[in-house]
Design a protein around this motif. Sequence first.
Motif, PDB file in Angstrom:
ATOM      1  N   ILE A 214       0.837  -1.200   0.000  1.00  0.00           N
ATOM      2  CA  ILE A 214       0.000   0.000   0.000  1.00  0.00           C
ATOM      3  C   ILE A 214       0.874   1.253   0.000  1.00  0.00           C
ATOM      4  O   ILE A 214       0.585   2.236  -0.695  1.00  0.00           O
ATOM      5  CB  ILE A 214      -0.961  -0.008   1.206  1.00  0.00           C
ATOM      6  N   GLN A 215       1.943   1.225   0.746  1.00  0.00           N
ATOM      7  CA  GLN A 215       2.851   2.365   0.760  1.00  0.00           C
ATOM      8  C   GLN A 215       3.494   2.567  -0.612  1.00  0.00           C
ATOM      9  O   GLN A 215       3.632   3.702  -1.078  1.00  0.00           O
ATOM     10  CB  GLN A 215       3.907   2.172   1.852  1.00  0.00           C
ATOM     11  N   GLU A 216       3.866   1.471  -1.255  1.00  0.00           N
ATOM     12  CA  GLU A 216       4.445   1.577  -2.599  1.00  0.00           C
ATOM     13  C   GLU A 216       3.393   2.025  -3.610  1.00  0.00           C
ATOM     14  O   GLU A 216       3.694   2.761  -4.559  1.00  0.00           O
ATOM     15  CB  GLU A 216       5.050   0.239  -3.025  1.00  0.00           C
ATOM     16  N   LEU A 217       2.149   1.594  -3.409  1.00  0.00           N
ATOM     17  CA  LEU A 217       1.058   2.029  -4.280  1.00  0.00           C
ATOM     18  C   LEU A 217       0.903   3.541  -4.217  1.00  0.00           C
ATOM     19  O   LEU A 217       0.713   4.206  -5.239  1.00  0.00           O
ATOM     20  CB  LEU A 217      -0.237   1.340  -3.859  1.00  0.00           C
ATOM     21  N   ALA A 218       0.993   4.103  -3.016  1.00  0.00           N
ATOM     22  CA  ALA A 218       0.893   5.555  -2.856  1.00  0.00           C
ATOM     23  C   ALA A 218       1.997   6.266  -3.633  1.00  0.00           C
ATOM     24  O   ALA A 218       1.783   7.345  -4.198  1.00  0.00           O
ATOM     25  CB  ALA A 218       0.958   5.926  -1.377  1.00  0.00           C
ATOM     26  N   LYS A 219       3.165   5.657  -3.683  1.00  0.00           N
ATOM     27  CA  LYS A 219       4.298   6.259  -4.388  1.00  0.00           C
ATOM     28  C   LYS A 219       4.118   6.256  -5.902  1.00  0.00           C
ATOM     29  O   LYS A 219       4.831   6.966  -6.606  1.00  0.00           O
ATOM     30  CB  LYS A 219       5.597   5.520  -4.034  1.00  0.00           C
ATOM     31  N   SER A 220       3.179   5.468  -6.410  1.00  0.00           N
ATOM     32  CA  SER A 220       2.949   5.393  -7.848  1.00  0.00           C
ATOM     33  C   SER A 220       1.881   6.367  -8.323  1.00  0.00           C
ATOM     34  O   SER A 220       1.609   6.456  -9.525  1.00  0.00           O
ATOM     35  CB  SER A 220       2.530   3.971  -8.245  1.00  0.00           C
ATOM     36  N   ARG A 221       1.278   7.118  -7.402  1.00  0.00           N
ATOM     37  CA  ARG A 221       0.190   8.011  -7.761  1.00  0.00           C
ATOM     38  C   ARG A 221       0.719   9.377  -8.170  1.00  0.00           C
ATOM     39  O   ARG A 221       1.766   9.830  -7.718  1.00  0.00           O
ATOM     40  CB  ARG A 221      -0.805   8.136  -6.606  1.00  0.00           C
ATOM     41  N   SER A 222      -0.035  10.058  -9.030  1.00  0.00           N
ATOM     42  CA  SER A 222       0.437  11.325  -9.594  1.00  0.00           C
ATOM     43  C   SER A 222       0.675  12.375  -8.514  1.00  0.00           C
ATOM     44  O   SER A 222       1.615  13.171  -8.612  1.00  0.00           O
ATOM     45  CB  SER A 222      -0.575  11.851 -10.622  1.00  0.00           C
ATOM     46  N   TYR A 223      -0.157  12.395  -7.468  1.00  0.00           N
ATOM     47  CA  TYR A 223       0.027  13.388  -6.396  1.00  0.00           C
ATOM     48  C   TYR A 223       1.404  13.242  -5.768  1.00  0.00           C
ATOM     49  O   TYR A 223       2.127  14.228  -5.579  1.00  0.00           O
ATOM     50  CB  TYR A 223      -1.057  13.225  -5.331  1.00  0.00           C
ATOM     51  N   TYR A 224       1.769  12.015  -5.443  1.00  0.00           N
ATOM     52  CA  TYR A 224       3.064  11.766  -4.797  1.00  0.00           C
ATOM     53  C   TYR A 224       4.212  12.060  -5.761  1.00  0.00           C
ATOM     54  O   TYR A 224       5.208  12.692  -5.395  1.00  0.00           O
ATOM     55  CB  TYR A 224       3.124  10.314  -4.334  1.00  0.00           C
ATOM     56  N   LEU A 225       4.082  11.612  -7.005  1.00  0.00           N
ATOM     57  CA  LEU A 225       5.165  11.782  -7.975  1.00  0.00           C
ATOM     58  C   LEU A 225       5.460  13.254  -8.262  1.00  0.00           C
ATOM     59  O   LEU A 225       6.605  13.623  -8.526  1.00  0.00           O
ATOM     60  CB  LEU A 225       4.814  11.057  -9.273  1.00  0.00           C
ATOM     61  N   ALA A 226       4.421  14.092  -8.204  1.00  0.00           N
ATOM     62  CA  ALA A 226       4.600  15.511  -8.503  1.00  0.00           C
ATOM     63  C   ALA A 226       4.886  16.355  -7.258  1.00  0.00           C
ATOM     64  O   ALA A 226       5.116  17.562  -7.362  1.00  0.00           O
ATOM     65  CB  ALA A 226       3.350  16.056  -9.204  1.00  0.00           C
ATOM     66  N   ALA A 227       4.906  15.729  -6.078  1.00  0.00           N
ATOM     67  CA  ALA A 227       5.031  16.472  -4.820  1.00  0.00           C
ATOM     68  C   ALA A 227       6.486  16.759  -4.463  1.00  0.00           C
ATOM     69  O   ALA A 227       7.417  16.140  -4.987  1.00  0.00           O
ATOM     70  CB  ALA A 227       4.372  15.690  -3.688  1.00  0.00           C
ATOM     71  N   SER A 228       6.643  17.698  -3.537  1.00  0.00           N
ATOM     72  CA  SER A 228       7.974  18.003  -3.006  1.00  0.00           C
ATOM     73  C   SER A 228       8.423  16.885  -2.079  1.00  0.00           C
ATOM     74  O   SER A 228       7.617  16.050  -1.640  1.00  0.00           O
ATOM     75  CB  SER A 228       7.931  19.314  -2.224  1.00  0.00           C
ATOM     76  N   ALA A 229       9.706  16.879  -1.738  1.00  0.00           N
ATOM     77  CA  ALA A 229      10.243  15.858  -0.827  1.00  0.00           C
ATOM     78  C   ALA A 229       9.558  15.930   0.525  1.00  0.00           C
ATOM     79  O   ALA A 229       9.267  14.893   1.141  1.00  0.00           O
ATOM     80  CB  ALA A 229      11.753  16.033  -0.679  1.00  0.00           C
ATOM     81  N   ALA A 230       9.270  17.156   0.997  1.00  0.00           N
ATOM     82  CA  ALA A 230       8.621  17.311   2.304  1.00  0.00           C
ATOM     83  C   ALA A 230       7.208  16.733   2.285  1.00  0.00           C
ATOM     84  O   ALA A 230       6.775  16.070   3.236  1.00  0.00           O
ATOM     85  CB  ALA A 230       8.594  18.786   2.688  1.00  0.00           C
TER      86      ALA A 230
END
Length: 270
Positions: A214-230
Amino acid sequence: MHTHPKLHSDPKASSGPKLHSGPKLQSERRQELGQSFQDGGAHYDRVRPGYPQESADWLIPAGARDAADIGAGTGKFTALLFARGLHTVAVDPSADMLAQLRRMLPDVTAVEGTAEHTGLESGSFDLVTVAQAWHWCDPRLASAEIARILRPHGVLGLIWNQLDTAVPWVHRLSRIMHAGDVHKPHFRPPVGPEFTGLEGHLTRWEDSVTTADIQELAKSRSYYLAASAATRDKVMANLDWYLHEHLGHAPGDSLRLPYLTQTWRAVRIA
């Protein structure tokens, strides 16, 4: 897997709803988020769920021989078409995604292109599918292009996997993951006047995942991919708290993640 009645049937309708190209800012934002999927095909393929068999079975018209899967990504829906004996062409703008697709499906023809500009020959397909990608397309331009490459009375199929937010714990999970593409109850995809008889089908199913998945799934979403490191760190910290402290799962626990698959079809007007 549990099946449910059709979402909507409108055989008398001559087209989908009126289409609007939308403000330029929205178009630019869509392109910006879409660019986030250009790399990372192997990760996307590993963590994103597949699609239920029923989706393809309901969608494929009788006697179909040739199919194009547009926005094919790593080939998760393409594989269902190919497995049913269709001569299948996969189209995606990402060379990285297509490289993964070619490794998984070496007998499928894979070409770079978009729903608006496929580069495929006119009148060549009985079925054109767009799985998990229609919201990245300009529906007016994409409808015209897909109608061009379809044979008379060919079928356009639109497919979405979504978290089943009717389940309370999944609803909160979707908020933490910023899964903003969950459709409203009366959602109806926009298609151009080239198509008629838009109807939909709903499948409820569950994917077996671990908390790490589930954590890796979140990393594949556009929101996460386009977000800042923070922002990325905040999303991961919130997920860790929700899954392991609030819900009480141990790291690595297996659980059943409920999904809905919405499958829509419309027929090209001859």
